[in-house]
Design a protein around this motif. Structure first.
Motif, short mmCIF file in Angstrom:
data_model
loop_
_atom_site.label_atom_id
_atom_site.label_comp_id
_atom_site.label_asym_id
_atom_site.label_seq_id
_atom_site.Cartn_x
_atom_site.Cartn_y
_atom_site.Cartn_z
N ILE A 1 7.96 1.27 -1.89
CA ILE A 1 8.54 0.30 -2.83
C ILE A 1 7.51 -0.78 -3.19
N TYR B 1 17.26 -2.08 13.17
CA TYR B 1 16.89 -2.35 11.77
C TYR B 1 17.85 -3.32 11.08
N ASN C 1 -1.90 -7.31 10.15
CA ASN C 1 -0.62 -6.94 10.74
C ASN C 1 0.34 -8.12 10.52
N VAL C 2 1.40 -7.91 9.77
CA VAL C 2 2.29 -9.04 9.44
C VAL C 2 3.05 -9.58 10.65
N SER D 1 0.81 -1.22 0.00
CA SER D 1 0.00 0.00 0.00
C SER D 1 0.84 1.27 0.00
N SER D 2 2.17 1.12 0.00
CA SER D 2 3.02 2.33 0.07
C SER D 2 4.42 2.04 -0.49
N ARG E 1 -1.70 -2.69 7.09
CA ARG E 1 -2.61 -2.55 8.24
C ARG E 1 -3.72 -1.53 7.99
N THR E 2 -3.37 -0.43 7.33
CA THR E 2 -4.29 0.72 7.28
C THR E 2 -5.22 0.65 6.07
N LYS F 1 17.28 -7.01 8.94
CA LYS F 1 17.53 -7.17 7.50
C LYS F 1 18.63 -8.20 7.24
N LYS G 1 -5.05 3.48 3.44
CA LYS G 1 -3.88 3.41 2.55
C LYS G 1 -4.07 2.33 1.50
N THR H 1 10.49 7.39 0.23
CA THR H 1 9.19 6.80 0.59
C THR H 1 8.78 7.37 1.95
N THR I 1 15.60 5.13 -0.33
CA THR I 1 14.56 5.33 -1.34
C THR I 1 13.53 6.31 -0.80
N1 LIG Z 1 12.81 3.51 1.90
C1 LIG Z 1 14.06 3.12 2.02
O1 LIG Z 1 15.00 3.93 2.02
C2 LIG Z 1 14.37 1.64 2.12
C3 LIG Z 1 15.70 1.24 1.91
C4 LIG Z 1 16.00 -0.11 2.01
C5 LIG Z 1 15.02 -1.02 2.30
N2 LIG Z 1 13.73 -0.60 2.51
C6 LIG Z 1 12.74 -1.62 2.82
O2 LIG Z 1 11.76 -1.66 1.80
C7 LIG Z 1 10.51 -2.08 2.35
C8 LIG Z 1 9.46 -1.06 1.97
O3 LIG Z 1 9.78 0.18 2.57
P1 LIG Z 1 9.19 1.55 2.07
O4 LIG Z 1 10.26 2.54 2.21
O5 LIG Z 1 8.49 1.34 0.81
O6 LIG Z 1 8.16 1.83 3.28
P2 LIG Z 1 6.72 2.50 3.35
O7 LIG Z 1 6.47 3.40 2.20
O8 LIG Z 1 6.61 3.04 4.73
O9 LIG Z 1 5.76 1.22 3.20
C9 LIG Z 1 5.73 0.25 4.19
C10 LIG Z 1 4.55 -0.65 3.92
O10 LIG Z 1 4.56 -1.69 4.89
C11 LIG Z 1 3.28 -1.73 5.55
N3 LIG Z 1 3.49 -2.17 6.91
C12 LIG Z 1 4.31 -1.65 7.85
N4 LIG Z 1 4.18 -2.32 9.00
C13 LIG Z 1 3.29 -3.31 8.76
C14 LIG Z 1 2.72 -4.33 9.56
N5 LIG Z 1 3.05 -4.50 10.85
N6 LIG Z 1 1.81 -5.16 8.99
C15 LIG Z 1 1.44 -5.02 7.70
N7 LIG Z 1 1.95 -4.07 6.89
C16 LIG Z 1 2.84 -3.22 7.43
C17 LIG Z 1 2.76 -0.29 5.43
O11 LIG Z 1 1.34 -0.20 5.56
P3 LIG Z 1 0.64 0.09 6.99
O12 LIG Z 1 1.48 1.11 7.68
O13 LIG Z 1 -0.73 0.56 6.65
O14 LIG Z 1 0.62 -1.22 7.69
C18 LIG Z 1 3.21 0.05 4.02
O15 LIG Z 1 2.33 -0.50 3.08
C19 LIG Z 1 10.72 -2.19 3.85
O16 LIG Z 1 10.94 -3.53 4.20
C20 LIG Z 1 11.96 -1.36 4.09
O17 LIG Z 1 12.66 -1.75 5.24
C21 LIG Z 1 13.39 0.71 2.41
#
Ligand SMILES: NC(=O)c1ccc[n+]([C@@H]2O[C@H](COP(=O)([O-])OP(=O)(O)OC[C@H]3O[C@@H](n4cnc5c(N)ncnc54)[C@H](OP(=O)(O)O)[C@@H]3O)[C@@H](O)[C@H]2O)c1
Length: 276
Positions: free
Chosen positions: A17, A158, A66-67, A14-15, A37-38, A162, A41, A193, A191
């Motif tokens: 990546i 974190y 909730n995962v 939903s958000s 969860r939301t 990972k 979104k 986000t 990234t």
């Molecule tokens: N952005 C970066 O710089 C970056 C870099 C390296 C790796 N990553 C990894 O890439 C992945 C995606 O990150 P993003 O930056 O795209 O984050 P994001 O935009 O915040 O998206 C996170 C997503 O995960 C969901 N989520 C979070 N907690 C959850 C839970 N307990 N149960 C179910 N869904 C849950 C959120 O929805 P809800 O909040 O509604 O649950 C949302 O859809 C993550 O694993 C992150 O660690 C990100």
């Protein structure tokens, strides 16, 4: 891999990546199930993913769960399968990051980060594997991070979550390969986000100085690298030259060792020592 009429389940779709990858896959003809969860979104993302579809008959299903809760994940995956069918591809993108100084972070942050980032991915993987094994096909993509290749200052909750995904992917790879299932692990750089925005609120200055040395990617560019990696059946997907270098050199012997281990496994299987 041709994504037409394939069923893709994306946790965190939903958000960020996860959503960008869902949109790109929808544009290539896939049916999409997204888990988060939301509800608001999920609904907003559904509209965007539907708009990206190449054909109106493609389904987009949203499931609130909730995962970090195993039962909720199992139910969510079952709902997705009941609505669309068996999954061809699982992408575990749901994740959180809460950087800070180790001594200042409460233990709950470590527990929550591991519960969502590691166990959240494990539960989804466990739920789809029996179906993939039965069909002797499928692809699972775990989203790790550059912090899963090298520990970074300020990321003590974190980075281990990972790294754990990397350990899971590396140890499972050879086991499921024999059932026709591919595993990939993605190491995205910073990234742009909502997660990165959230992280920046608590990031120590030292962490900012370290992470500022690399460019910030768009979620769409990372999604393109993920799709490219899936098509090539790459095990490690490392967007950009810096991640590629880190992916190769963090452990230069890994690919040779994997090859050697695969020979041992194949020989053991030939001797009929297991259920295969
Ligand atoms: N952005 C970066 O710089 C970056 C870099 C390296 C790796 N990553 C990894 O890439 C992945 C995606 O990150 P993003 O930056 O795209 O984050 P994001 O935009 O915040 O998206 C996170 C997503 O995960 C969901 N989520 C979070 N907690 C959850 C839970 N307990 N149960 C179910 N869904 C849950 C959120 O929805 P809800 O909040 O509604 O649950 C949302 O859809 C993550 O694993 C992150 O660690 C990100």
């Amino acid at each position: 891999m041709d994504f037409k009429q394939q069923h893709v389940i994306i946790t965190g779709g939903s958000s960020g990546i996860g959503k960008a990858t869902a949109q790109l896959l929808a544009s290539k003809g896939a049916h999409i199930s997204i888990i988060g969860r939301t509800q608001a979104k999920l609904e907003a993302a559904k509209t965007e993913i539907e708009a990206a579809r190449s054909h109106l008959n493609q389904r987009v299903v949203t499931i609130s769960a909730n995962v970090a809760d195993r039962v909720q994940v199992e139910q969510a995956i079952n709902t997705a399968m009941n609505q669309i069918g068996p999954p061809d591809l699982l992408i575990t993108s749901a994740g959180i990051a809460h950087p800070g100084y180790f001594q200042e972070l409460p233990i709950e942050v470590f527990e929550r980060t591991m519960a969502i980032n590691y166990f959240g991915s494990l539960y989804a993987l466990k739920s789809v594997l029996p179906v993939m094994e039965q069909r002797r096909q499928g692809h699972v993509v775990l989203i790790s991070s550059g912090s899963g290749l090298i520990g970074i200052y300020g990321y003590t909750p974190y980075s281990p979550s990972k790294f754990a995904l990397r350990g899971l992917a590396e140890s499972l790879r050879g086991e499921v390969k024999l059932s026709g299932i591919h595993i990939s692990i993605v190491y995205p750089p910073d990234t742009d986000t909502p997660q990165l925005e959230e992280e920046n609120k608590t990031k120590p200055i030292e962490t900012k100085m370290i992470t500022n040395t690399a460019k910030t990617w768009s979620a769409e560019d990372v999604a393109r690298e993920i799709i490219w990696g899936i098509r090539r059946k790459s095990f490690a997907i490392t967007p950009g030259a810096k991640m590629m270098l880190l992916g190769w050199l963090h452990s230069p012997l890994a690919s040779g060792i994997n090859w050697y281990f695969d020979q041992i496994v194949a020989k053991t299987r030939c001797q009929g020592a297991t259920r295969w």
